[in-house]
Motif scaffolding. Structure first.
Motif, PDB file in Angstrom:
ATOM      1  N   LEU A 132       0.827  -1.206   0.000  1.00  0.00           N
ATOM      2  CA  LEU A 132       0.000   0.000   0.000  1.00  0.00           C
ATOM      3  C   LEU A 132       0.861   1.255   0.000  1.00  0.00           C
ATOM      4  O   LEU A 132       0.467   2.284  -0.555  1.00  0.00           O
ATOM      5  N   GLU A 133       2.056   1.179   0.590  1.00  0.00           N
ATOM      6  CA  GLU A 133       2.958   2.334   0.627  1.00  0.00           C
ATOM      7  C   GLU A 133       3.354   2.767  -0.781  1.00  0.00           C
ATOM      8  O   GLU A 133       3.573   3.945  -1.047  1.00  0.00           O
ATOM      9  N   LEU A 175       1.412   2.689  -3.337  1.00  0.00           N
ATOM     10  CA  LEU A 175       0.255   3.374  -3.923  1.00  0.00           C
ATOM     11  C   LEU A 175      -0.103   4.633  -3.163  1.00  0.00           C
ATOM     12  O   LEU A 175      -0.679   5.574  -3.735  1.00  0.00           O
ATOM     13  N   PHE A 176       0.195   4.666  -1.875  1.00  0.00           N
ATOM     14  CA  PHE A 176      -0.128   5.815  -1.022  1.00  0.00           C
ATOM     15  C   PHE A 176       1.127   6.231  -0.259  1.00  0.00           C
ATOM     16  O   PHE A 176       1.322   5.823   0.896  1.00  0.00           O
ATOM     17  N   PRO A 196       2.019   8.602   1.568  1.00  0.00           N
ATOM     18  CA  PRO A 196       1.964   9.057   2.970  1.00  0.00           C
ATOM     19  C   PRO A 196       2.185   7.940   3.985  1.00  0.00           C
ATOM     20  O   PRO A 196       2.450   8.211   5.154  1.00  0.00           O
ATOM     21  N   LEU A 197       2.054   6.668   3.536  1.00  0.00           N
ATOM     22  CA  LEU A 197       2.427   5.549   4.410  1.00  0.00           C
ATOM     23  C   LEU A 197       3.916   5.280   4.169  1.00  0.00           C
ATOM     24  O   LEU A 197       4.285   4.593   3.222  1.00  0.00           O
ATOM     25  N   SER A 228       8.038   5.095  -5.840  1.00  0.00           N
ATOM     26  CA  SER A 228       6.742   4.685  -6.373  1.00  0.00           C
ATOM     27  C   SER A 228       6.577   5.126  -7.829  1.00  0.00           C
ATOM     28  O   SER A 228       6.131   4.354  -8.674  1.00  0.00           O
TER      29      SER A 228
END
Length: 234
Positions: A25-26, A28-29, A31-32, A123
């Protein structure tokens, strides 16, 4: 609930695969931050909650899965759509995309490998790899190797520091800020240079080619064209 608390709960529920999910998930997002997730997973392994080997394997698998998802986005977008989208953006030209494409064709393998170790870019680099359809086995190999190095360093640091694992996050947070500031400066420089290179006709309203002096098509200093034959016969 903070992101760290959420990741901690995920690892309590799923074990080492929970760390892998968080890292996927990091991608894709952003902020994580993986800079916080990985040392936390290493600390959890140091307490016996998780297996260290399982954490290393699952976090690397999560990095590859997240990168593969963004590769798919780039592949679906394709070059034509990328150029079309770029043409709609202010201060961006299709030639900018073409230069980026040429650069990626020359240095894409290094960008994918080393890009896994640069915040934010980690990313984003997967998208141009998909747009350019980098061979999937090459992309997966480079992403796996780069991710394994990055993840192992942070997991082992968290494992070694134990309860002081947040020291890793503090150090890398400063590194991330430097990278982001450098990126912001680069974008600002691009905007300034592009504004300065705008043609004069785009700012003063004078159509290109509308200049005084010798009419178009008549070389300066040459004789005027002869009179029409019908007029010369009169």
């Amino acid at each position: 609930m903070s992101a760290i608390e959420w990741v901690n709960g995920l690892m309590d529920t799923l074990g080492a695969p929970g760390a892998g999910v968080a890292i996927a998930l990091e991608n894709l997002f952003p902020p994580l931050p993986s800079e916080a997730i990985l040392p936390l997973a290493g600390f959890a392994a140091s307490t016996g909650r998780l297996s260290l080997l399982a954490v290393l394997l699952w976090t690397t698998a999560g990095s590859v899965i997240g990168a593969l998802a963004l590769y798919g986005v780039g592949a679906l977008l394709g070059r034509d759509r990328t150029v079309a989208l770029a043409a709609r953006l202010p201060l961006v030209k299709a030639s900018d995309v073409e230069r980026t494409e040429a650069w990626f064709l020359r240095h894409g393998t290094k960008a994918v490998f080393f890009g896994r170790m640069v915040p934010v870019f980690r990313s984003l680099v997967s998208i141009p790899a998909g747009v350019e359809r980098m061979p999937l086995p090459v992309f997966l190999t480079l992403t796996t190797l780069g991710s394994a190095l990055w993840n192992t360093a942070f997991v082992l640091a968290g494992h070694a520091l134990g309860a002081n694992w947040t020291q890793v996050t503090d150090v890398v947070s400063a590194y991330s800020k430097v990278v982001l500031v450098a990126a912001a400066v680069a974008v600002a420089a691009f905007v300034v240079l592009r504004l300065r290179r705008r043609p004069a006709s785009a700012t003063d309203g004078t159509p290109q080619g509308a200049t005084g002096g010798t009419p178009s098509g008549t070389p300066e200093g040459s004789a005027p064209p002869p009179a029409h034959p019908s007029r010369a016969a009169r």
